[in-house]
Design a protein around this motif. Structure first.
Motif, PDB file in Angstrom:
ATOM      1  N   GLY A 119      11.994  -5.307  23.369  1.00 20.89           N
ATOM      2  CA  GLY A 119      12.184  -6.596  22.734  1.00 20.89           C
ATOM      3  C   GLY A 119      12.656  -7.686  23.663  1.00 20.89           C
ATOM      4  N   THR A 120      12.901  -7.348  24.954  1.00 16.24           N
ATOM      5  CA  THR A 120      13.350  -8.393  25.874  1.00 16.24           C
ATOM      6  C   THR A 120      12.143  -8.974  26.607  1.00 16.24           C
ATOM      7  N   MET A 121      12.401 -10.020  27.364  1.00 17.09           N
ATOM      8  CA  MET A 121      11.333 -10.632  28.144  1.00 17.09           C
ATOM      9  C   MET A 121      11.218  -9.930  29.484  1.00 17.09           C
ATOM     10  N   LEU A 122      10.088 -10.097  30.109  1.00 20.39           N
ATOM     11  CA  LEU A 122       9.837  -9.406  31.380  1.00 20.39           C
ATOM     12  C   LEU A 122      10.869  -9.798  32.429  1.00 20.39           C
TER      13      LEU A 122
ATOM     14  N   GLU B   7      -2.242  -8.522  21.792  1.00 19.59           N
ATOM     15  CA  GLU B   7      -2.742  -7.256  22.298  1.00 19.59           C
ATOM     16  C   GLU B   7      -1.712  -6.736  23.267  1.00 19.59           C
ATOM     17  N   VAL B   8      -1.456  -5.462  23.161  1.00 16.97           N
ATOM     18  CA  VAL B   8      -0.450  -4.890  24.035  1.00 16.97           C
ATOM     19  C   VAL B   8      -1.142  -4.344  25.274  1.00 16.97           C
ATOM     20  N   TYR B   9      -0.677  -4.742  26.439  1.00 17.46           N
ATOM     21  CA  TYR B   9      -1.279  -4.222  27.662  1.00 17.46           C
ATOM     22  C   TYR B   9      -0.209  -3.538  28.508  1.00 17.46           C
ATOM     23  N   SER B  10      -0.648  -2.669  29.367  1.00 17.98           N
ATOM     24  CA  SER B  10       0.304  -1.887  30.146  1.00 17.98           C
ATOM     25  C   SER B  10       0.450  -2.446  31.535  1.00 17.98           C
ATOM     26  N   LEU B  11       1.671  -2.450  32.004  1.00 19.18           N
ATOM     27  CA  LEU B  11       1.951  -2.893  33.364  1.00 19.18           C
ATOM     28  C   LEU B  11       2.776  -1.823  34.047  1.00 19.18           C
ATOM     29  N   ASN B  12       2.386  -1.496  35.245  1.00 19.72           N
ATOM     30  CA  ASN B  12       3.118  -0.480  35.978  1.00 19.72           C
ATOM     31  C   ASN B  12       4.002  -1.147  37.018  1.00 19.72           C
ATOM     32  N   MET B  13       5.318  -1.051  36.838  1.00 20.35           N
ATOM     33  CA  MET B  13       6.226  -1.543  37.880  1.00 20.35           C
ATOM     34  C   MET B  13       6.485  -0.331  38.747  1.00 20.35           C
TER      35      MET B  13
ATOM     36  N   LEU C 165       8.739   1.879  36.246  1.00 20.36           N
ATOM     37  CA  LEU C 165       8.831   1.516  34.838  1.00 20.36           C
ATOM     38  C   LEU C 165       7.424   1.305  34.310  1.00 20.36           C
ATOM     39  N   LEU C 166       7.058   2.041  33.271  1.00 18.46           N
ATOM     40  CA  LEU C 166       5.772   1.803  32.617  1.00 18.46           C
ATOM     41  C   LEU C 166       6.049   0.882  31.454  1.00 18.46           C
ATOM     42  N   LEU C 167       5.596  -0.363  31.575  1.00 15.26           N
ATOM     43  CA  LEU C 167       5.912  -1.362  30.555  1.00 15.26           C
ATOM     44  C   LEU C 167       4.698  -1.619  29.689  1.00 15.26           C
ATOM     45  N   ASP C 168       4.924  -1.631  28.389  1.00 11.52           N
ATOM     46  CA  ASP C 168       3.898  -2.116  27.476  1.00 11.52           C
ATOM     47  C   ASP C 168       4.296  -3.520  27.093  1.00 11.52           C
ATOM     48  N   LEU C 169       3.458  -4.479  27.430  1.00  8.65           N
ATOM     49  CA  LEU C 169       3.828  -5.873  27.250  1.00  8.65           C
ATOM     50  C   LEU C 169       2.933  -6.545  26.236  1.00  8.65           C
ATOM     51  N   LYS C 170       3.546  -7.427  25.476  1.00  8.48           N
ATOM     52  CA  LYS C 170       2.768  -8.303  24.587  1.00  8.48           C
ATOM     53  C   LYS C 170       3.045  -9.690  25.101  1.00  8.48           C
ATOM     54  N   GLY C 171       2.212 -10.172  26.000  1.00  9.93           N
ATOM     55  CA  GLY C 171       2.514 -11.441  26.645  1.00  9.93           C
ATOM     56  C   GLY C 171       3.656 -11.230  27.601  1.00  9.93           C
ATOM     57  N   GLU C 172       4.787 -11.880  27.336  1.00  8.86           N
ATOM     58  CA  GLU C 172       5.945 -11.695  28.204  1.00  8.86           C
ATOM     59  C   GLU C 172       6.962 -10.742  27.610  1.00  8.86           C
ATOM     60  N   GLU C 173       6.702 -10.307  26.389  1.00 10.77           N
ATOM     61  CA  GLU C 173       7.719  -9.517  25.710  1.00 10.77           C
ATOM     62  C   GLU C 173       7.471  -8.035  25.935  1.00 10.77           C
ATOM     63  N   VAL C 174       8.531  -7.349  26.247  1.00  8.42           N
ATOM     64  CA  VAL C 174       8.415  -5.914  26.479  1.00  8.42           C
ATOM     65  C   VAL C 174       8.436  -5.212  25.132  1.00  8.42           C
ATOM     66  N   VAL C 175       7.340  -4.501  24.848  1.00  4.92           N
ATOM     67  CA  VAL C 175       7.299  -3.740  23.604  1.00  4.92           C
ATOM     68  C   VAL C 175       7.923  -2.369  23.816  1.00  4.92           C
TER      69      VAL C 175
END
Lengths: 188, 158, 378
Positions: C356-359, C17-23, C36-46
């Motif tokens: 595609g990179t890690m957080l 599940e893709v969740y949003s994280l606000n840096m 940075l508005l990150l959409d993350l799938k676990g640790e991976e930046v989508v």
């Protein structure tokens, strides 16, 4: 009980003393005989001394002044000697917000939110000309900046300069320490 | 400036002239229309040039146009080309539209967003044309000449 | 009662599940107010979407409302880490447009000041980049070195960070023997320190694991986004404005333009360290060859009117190609001044580089690009 004259320490009295003898405030005025009132005031002073000597700033660089704030925290002008070197990234753990840099209108709600997130007692230092009244970016009909940090948060110390030298920031911290220690005079 | 590139550009530019690099920093200037803009960009990018800058000049009052200025530069040998494309419209014009080149040069994406929010020029076919630098709820175009003039400021009692 | 958590309940687990994280604009890594508005799938930046504009101060609007001389203090505040380069660059742009001669001595002084500024900017980047990655000690060492540069420039210009040292035609204050002696001593010091940084930092296995093959920007991607500066040179393109369009005396000096081809974070790191060394070479040559003479022309016009037309002038700042596009209308207030800043284009390449990179790599990559937010927001 002998008076220990060591400056600040001279005000230290054992907190469990429940005798009803009137206590003379070290600053000279004679205080009412109710020891509880005296003790709370001294406790307040102690707490203020603790707060003043371990101010934890919020890492909050906005623009150019942030560089001088970082330089003040670095090795040459060491803020840590004043107890203020522990920069906390989280607003919930910080005491003092150093507003370093120009405040744009887009950033203003963020600043207010961070200020509200900080638990009291909290203080704000406006560092640099931009946070005092807009600084070099102030001109009639400026559309982009908030002219002065005190339009958003209640500011305690203003440090002029563009950017102020790290020594100026340290002087601001020392001034804030004096303000905190003189707590009762400023209704904090 | 290779002859081959000039020949490719020839049909799409309405004027093309040498410019004094020593005095102006630009090697050659071209004028093109909005319809030919994409072809001109393709020609430059195909020849290995990079898209350097997009700017806009507000000439609605003086010449009834909004002038878009693109510069393309070569990284191998400095060769800067300035391309003008005018959008017709005076002070009363409701909107200004131009084609987007962000699919050709990805660096144009943000530059077009900035031009949009500063001047109000809408770039058609831009993937996500929204405000970049100003707050999301800003409803003005700051770099237009009739906005935010010092003369228009209300007297402040400082 | 088992402890097994069904896969669909864990973000990133199973289909993910893709969740949003606000840096948010306020965060520990020292880039200024980048969001940075990150959409993350676990640790991976989508998906990573930068939101900028928190430092927008309306420089371009101010340029249209001030005359050429009044805009000088703004120039160092656009990018305060290369403040000297920007300030002198603006002076050089106006001098080129108006055909004002600059004396030899002023040219050499400007080159020394520019290169000292470049070294101080790279040293600050070095300290904060490693601070972002978790290494706190190099920050203290590099700031100490940087303080020496700031003291040297403070002695001459009176400011530590935002200089207004240039005037149209030269510089305000002359340098003396003490300045040259201190600069020479500093060069010896920084060269020794670079050896120490190399041993302790560049060869550090943690840094190498976190930086090698992380955040690769290909040559094609860099050219398409208009990336310039050390980030472009780390991706294999030899482009330095001081070589491509020599200005301000740089054609007299012998220096290399370091280039690497990997395009990853480690390459950008090595390029900046090499650039410090190259700047030292330039300063040495300038100190050796500095002639006597005046630093400002004798007669200067009171108003600097820009003739009608369009002009473009570029300098190489610590971050890349800084270009000024000036449209004149015959008066001393420009009709338009566009600041083409390097960080704007460099950061616009980030969404693609971060996907595609890690957080944890996000911090390393954004740090290695070396962005200064007020330069993007102007």
């Amino acid at each position: 009980m002998g008076k220990v004259d060591k400056g600040d320490l001279g005000r230290f009295l054992p907190l469990v003393d429940r005798s009803a003898t009137p206590v003379v405030d070290p600053r000279g005025a004679e205080v009412a005989a109710d020891p509880a009132v005296v003790r709370l005031a001294i406790l307040d002073d102690l707490l203020n001394m603790g707060r003043a000597n371990s101010l934890w700033p919020l890492t909050f660089g906005l623009a150019c002044c942030a560089m001088e704030m970082m330089a003040a925290g670095a090795s040459k002008y060491d803020l840590d000697r004043f107890g203020a070197g522990v920069f906390r990234p989280s607003a919930r753990q910080a005491d003092v917000m150093i507003l370093a840099g120009t405040i744009s209108k887009k950033m203003a709600p963020v600043i207010r939110q961070l200020w509200d997130q900080m638990p009291g007692p909290k203080w704000a230092i406006a560092m640099g000309g931009c946070t005092i009244d807009g600084g070099p970016f102030k001109y009639p009909n400026q559309y982009a900046i908030v002219e002065g940090a005190d339009k958003i948060v209640p500011v305690d110390i203003y440090i002029p300069g563009c950017p102020p030298r790290p020594e100026a920031l340290i002087a601001g911290f020392l001034q804030l320490k004096e303000k905190i220690k003189a707590g009762r005079k400023f209704n904090r | 400036m290779s002859k081959a590139l000039l020949e490719v550009l020839e049909p799409f530019t309405s004027s093309s002239e040498e410019s004094d690099y020593g005095a102006t920093g630009i090697h050659r200037r071209h004028t093109t229309t909005l319809d030919n803009l994409a072809r001109v960009c393709e020609a430059f990018l195909g020849a290995g040039y990079i898209f350097e800058m997009l700017s806009c000049i507000d000439l609605r009052e003086k010449e009834e146009i909004m002038r878009l200025c693109y510069t393309f530069n070569s990284l191998e040998t400095a060769d800067r080309h300035l391309v003008h494309a005018d959008i017709a419209g005076g002070l009363e014009a409701e909107s200004f539209e131009a084609p987007s080149i962000s699919s050709l040069a990805r660096g144009a994406d943000w530059q077009e967003r900035e031009t949009f929010e500063m001047y109000g020029v809408t770039f058609v076919n831009h993937p996500e044309l929204e405000r970049l630098l100003l707050p999301e709820d800003a409803d003005f175009f700051p770099l237009r000449k009739d906005f935010g003039r010092i003369e228009d400021a209300e007297a402040q009692d400082d | 009662m088992t402890n097994a958590v069904p896969p669909e309940a864990t973000p990133g687990g199973g289909d993910g599940e893709v969740y949003s994280l606000n840096m948010g604009p306020q965060h520990p890594s020292m880039h200024g107010v980048l969001r940075l508005l990150l959409d993350l799938k676990g640790e991976e930046v989508v998906k990573a979407k930068p939101v900028v504009g928190y430092s927008h101060r309306a420089h371009e609007k101010m340029a249209e409302n001030r005359n050429t001389l009044q805009f000088l203090p703004n120039t160092s505040r656009i990018d305060y880490l290369s403040g000297m380069i920007y300030n002198l660059g603006y002076c050089q742009a106006i001098e080129k447009i108006l055909g004002i001669e600059v004396s030899e001595r002023a040219v050499y002084i400007r080159v020394i000041a520019n290169e000292l500024n470049r070294i101080s900017s790279h040293l600050l980047w070095f300290g904060t980049f490693l601070l972002d990655l978790g290494g706190i000690t190099p920050f203290l060492y590099s700031f100490d070195d940087r303080e020496e540069i700031l003291d040297i420039l403070d002695q001459v210009t009176g400011s530590r960070l935002t200089y207004c040292y240039g005037r149209f035609g030269g510089v305000t204050m002359d340098v003396d023997e003490d300045f040259l002696a201190r600069t020479t001593a500093f060069l010896a010091r920084i060269r020794e320190r670079l050896g120490m940084y190399d041993d302790l930092v560049a060869k550090n296995v943690i840094l190498r694991e976190r930086c090698i093959n992380v955040g690769v920007i290909s040559t094609e991607m860099a050219k398409s986004y208009g990336v310039t500066g050390p980030s472009l040179r780390a991706s294999g393109v030899v482009y330095d404005v001081r070589r491509a369009e020599p200005y301000g005396g740089y054609e007299k000096f012998d220096f290399d333009v370091p280039v690497l081809h990997e395009g990853d974070t480690m390459a950008r790191f090595h390029i900046r360290i090499s650039e410090i060394e190259e700047s030292c070479k330039i300063i040495e040559q300038a100190i050796k060859g500095i002639p006597e003479g005046a630093i400002l022309p004798k007669k200067m016009p009171k108003r600097f009117k820009i003739p009608e037309g369009e002009y473009y002038f570029a300098v190489e700042s610590a971050r890349g190609h800084f270009g000024m596009y000036i449209v004149g209308d015959g008066t001393d207030v420009p009709a338009k001044l566009k600041l083409r800043t390097p960080s704007f284009s460099n950061l616009s390449a980030m969404p693609e580089a971060l996907a595609g990179t890690m957080l944890a790599d996000t911090i390393a990559i954004v740090g290695s690009i070396d962005v200064v937010m007020p330069e993007i927001d102007r």
